[in-house]
Design an enzyme around this catalytic site. Structure first.
Site, mmCIF file in Angstrom:
data_model
loop_
_atom_site.group_PDB
_atom_site.id
_atom_site.type_symbol
_atom_site.label_atom_id
_atom_site.label_comp_id
_atom_site.label_asym_id
_atom_site.label_seq_id
_atom_site.Cartn_x
_atom_site.Cartn_y
_atom_site.Cartn_z
ATOM 1 N N LEU A 50 0.881 -1.163 0.000
ATOM 2 C CA LEU A 50 0.000 0.000 0.000
ATOM 3 C C LEU A 50 0.919 1.212 0.000
ATOM 4 C CD1 LEU A 50 -2.643 -0.966 2.735
ATOM 5 C CD2 LEU A 50 -3.076 -0.702 0.289
ATOM 6 N N ASP A 51 0.605 2.216 -0.832
ATOM 7 C CA ASP A 51 1.476 3.385 -0.856
ATOM 8 C C ASP A 51 1.324 4.189 0.437
ATOM 9 O OD1 ASP A 51 -0.948 4.657 -1.298
ATOM 10 O OD2 ASP A 51 -0.446 5.391 -3.286
ATOM 11 N N GLU A 52 2.208 5.131 0.648
ATOM 12 C CA GLU A 52 2.290 5.853 1.920
ATOM 13 C C GLU A 52 0.969 6.504 2.355
ATOM 14 O OE1 GLU A 52 5.347 9.054 4.010
ATOM 15 O OE2 GLU A 52 5.619 8.497 1.923
ATOM 16 N N SER A 54 -2.062 5.582 1.563
ATOM 17 C CA SER A 54 -3.152 4.607 1.642
ATOM 18 C C SER A 54 -3.127 3.894 2.993
ATOM 19 C CB SER A 54 -3.050 3.588 0.508
ATOM 20 O OG SER A 54 -3.183 4.237 -0.736
#
Length: 193
Positions: A50-52, A54
């Site tokens: 998951l990106d930062e 999210s």
């Protein structure tokens, strides 16, 4: 057969954390990592990322075989996305049928997926950084279930149909959910599949 000595966890990744356990670069020293949430065993790896900005469910395992199996089986991942504006039926239909996004500089048509507007605002832990409020215009929530996972895919998909994502929370991976979990919570589980 799975080695019984492997360990598996489900994590509610909070906003602002990276899906890594340690920093590989000096410029990341001020970043927050999964390893600060819990004392994971040596060899732990996130299954997918998951990106930062999210939030939500992230599975962690010490088994590379299990990680590869989950990724190769195209396990369903469900996201709740808070989008800018009141999403239209036409936009939902486009998302369901597949839209063209950019992946590594090339055009990519997303696979058909399950998308619907949530009638009620989902009950989720408070986010560390506040989302703008309705004084700046209405928002709506949609559920998007994918079995693929391109970089920032959901954000790109909602943006391309005219409803940029303001908040993104992964609520389910396969049979595992974040139900009753708090942001930053880690729960050991018997298996990932």
């Amino acid at each position: 057969m799975e080695d019984i000595n492997h360990r598996h966890f489900k994590v509610f990744k909070p906003y602002g954390y990276l899906s890594q356990f340690i920093s590989n670069a000096s410029k990341q020293q001020s970043k927050k990592f999964l390893g600060t949430l819990f004392s994971f065993p040596v060899g732990s790896m996130a299954v997918g990322r998951l990106d930062e900005p999210s939030e939500g469910l992230l599975l962690v395992t010490t088994s590379g075989k299990t990680s590869a199996l989950v990724n190769s089986k195209k396990v369903d991942k469900e996201y709740y996305a808070q989008v800018d504006g009141v999403i239209t039926k036409e936009a939902i239909a486009e998302l369901k049928n597949g839209v063209t996004i950019s992946v590594e500089g090339k055009s990519y048509v997303t696979k058909p997926c399950n998308v619907f507007k949530l009638e009620n605002i989902p009950v989720l832990p408070k986010r560390a950084k506040k989302i703008r409020d309705d004084r700046h215009g209405p928002t709506s929530w949609v559920s998007i279930t994918l079995n693929e996972g391109k970089f920032r895919q959901v954000r790109k998909m909602t943006s391309i149909v005219g409803f940029p994502t303001l908040r993104l929370v992964r609520v389910r991976v396969g049979k595992h959910t974040i139900k009753k979990m708090d942001a930053g919570e880690v729960i050991e589980i018997d298996n990932v599949l």
